[in-house]
Design an enzyme around this catalytic site. Sequence first.
Site, short mmCIF file in Angstrom:
data_model
loop_
_atom_site.label_atom_id
_atom_site.label_comp_id
_atom_site.label_asym_id
_atom_site.label_seq_id
_atom_site.Cartn_x
_atom_site.Cartn_y
_atom_site.Cartn_z
N ASP A 333 84.78 -19.63 57.92
CA ASP A 333 85.20 -18.43 57.20
C ASP A 333 85.66 -17.35 58.17
O ASP A 333 85.27 -17.34 59.34
CB ASP A 333 84.03 -17.88 56.37
CG ASP A 333 82.85 -17.52 57.24
OD1 ASP A 333 82.46 -18.38 58.07
OD2 ASP A 333 82.32 -16.41 57.14
N GLU A 334 86.44 -16.44 57.67
CA GLU A 334 86.78 -15.21 58.38
C GLU A 334 87.11 -15.42 59.85
O GLU A 334 86.66 -14.67 60.71
CB GLU A 334 85.61 -14.21 58.29
CG GLU A 334 85.32 -13.80 56.87
CD GLU A 334 84.10 -12.89 56.77
OE1 GLU A 334 84.16 -11.97 55.95
OE2 GLU A 334 83.11 -13.11 57.48
C1 TNX Z 1 81.06 -12.45 54.06
S1 TNX Z 1 80.73 -15.13 53.02
C2 TNX Z 1 80.71 -13.35 55.05
C3 TNX Z 1 79.51 -13.08 55.87
C4 TNX Z 1 78.88 -11.76 55.53
C5 TNX Z 1 78.89 -11.55 54.04
C6 TNX Z 1 78.20 -10.31 53.61
C7 TNX Z 1 81.19 -15.52 54.31
C8 TNX Z 1 81.53 -16.90 54.35
N1 TNX Z 1 81.29 -14.57 55.24
O1 TNX Z 1 79.82 -13.15 57.23
O2 TNX Z 1 77.57 -11.78 56.00
O3 TNX Z 1 80.22 -11.52 53.60
O4 TNX Z 1 78.13 -10.22 52.22
#
Ligand code: TNX
Length: 525
Positions: A333-334
Amino acid sequence: MRQRHRTFRLLGSLLLVAMGASATGAAPARGPASPTPLDRVVPAPASVDPGGSPYRITRDTRIRVDDSRETRRVGEYLADILRPSTGYRLPVTAHGSGGIRLRLAKGTFGAEGYRLDSGRGGVTITAAGAAGLFHGVQTLRQLLPAAVEKDSVQPGPWLVAGGTIKDTPRYGWRGAMLDVSRHFFTVDQVKRYVDQLALYKINKLHLHLSDDQGWRIAIDSWPRLASYGGSTQVGGGAGGYYTKADYKEIVRYAASRHLEVVPEIDMPGHTNAALASYAELNCDGVAPPLYTGTEVGFSSLCVGKDITYDFVDDVIRELAALTPGRYLHIGGDEAHSTSHEDYVRFMERVQPVVAKYGKTVVGWHQLTGATPAAGAVAQYWGLDSTSAEEKAQVAKAARNGTGVVLSPADRVYLDMKYTADTPLGLDWAGLVEVKRSYDWDPGDYLPGVPASAIRGVEAPMWTETLSRSADLEYMAFPRLAGAAELGWSPASTHGWEGYKVRLAAQGPRWEALGINFYRSPQVPW
Ligand code: TNX
């Protein structure tokens, strides 16, 4: 624990003698007790057929088990719950008749389903395997008065309404994720959460073991990951990590509650703790400092360096060897500081490593932007407002065979605030009250995803703002129960009006168990 139970049993016997109830086991003067209705259970059972006389647990009740180790284990687990509050001996035995019987039999219950028959002569839970018996025991707990959960002797009476429940889960994946990276949680804290998850028939414990702020699992071939990369956490506290023995103990304990551990090493982003521990993992060869803030999306493994894949191979090999479960989560993710091209290249090299060590790939749904490996599972964490294109990308992968676990952030992210006044949590996905969290259908949530691709529902707990067990509990309860019901119960049982009444009945149980929870004004507690 055992010692405590023995003490309570003794106290219980003394109390009963003192109450003059020893010979008859008669109910103390508390007025006529009517047992909990057979359908006041979370998650809602698939079918409930009430009728007939209730069963009453007395000082003479036995817990009868088939002569198999795993059935006996479920019997002992039930006895450990019932003995302190009833004060009864409740021997677990293969002999006798009546009582509470745990019985293995081939039937139409599936791997995790069960049948519960209750009447004057006894309660029988029948299942094809120990998991089904275990889930049946969770139902039985909820049919007894909430005080059964206390750890000191209570007056009773201990009645179970008459009738039959036939129950089997809608989905095989009913998960809860715990982020032990942003804040570290000890083995005992994880066990406490596991016990709470088991109440609602959750069967996957997803552990988010690495992130920018901390690496939490010992890897022998890269020891600084844990010793240095695990040495702090959000806010700059001491952090911590699991030794291999610690991790095995979590796996063992989760298995004893019929949960499968799904370990996650998040990559190629969310890797600052690893990059800080080993300079050679960085493209520029310079290790960044440890990070204790809460920003996301700034770190990336170096996709072009061979050592990155040696690192990934070592980590996955060691983690797979520690994990009896089928899955290994590689995050994904991200990855905002990895180019799309590099992301795809990285996932193409890393997914086969997971397969090489015998595990099935799980990734956050951004993995569908690369080519998910055959049999992979994508965990969807979007919102109602996520773009149609992004949803379509997940749907396309699902039509090509990728499984989907649903964790929509504006429904089941347990770290979202309930209201603007909630003292803990984040709000980037919005405010998520109990009704909103519960009121959706996993079966038709993502347009274009075939129903057969949906593996289930998982409720993640990110811990940027959460550092104590009481914090986790406040955010999980009551929403966790709703996510569990979405994963277990048939769509035909779904309905807020009925659910909120069943949910309200959990409040006294949580109080008896010492679980901190949010007393939502939406629920008639
Ligand atoms: C998104 S969900 C993220 C996390 C954060 C979270 C906080 C996801 C796969 N990545 O790194 O902790 O939001 O709500």
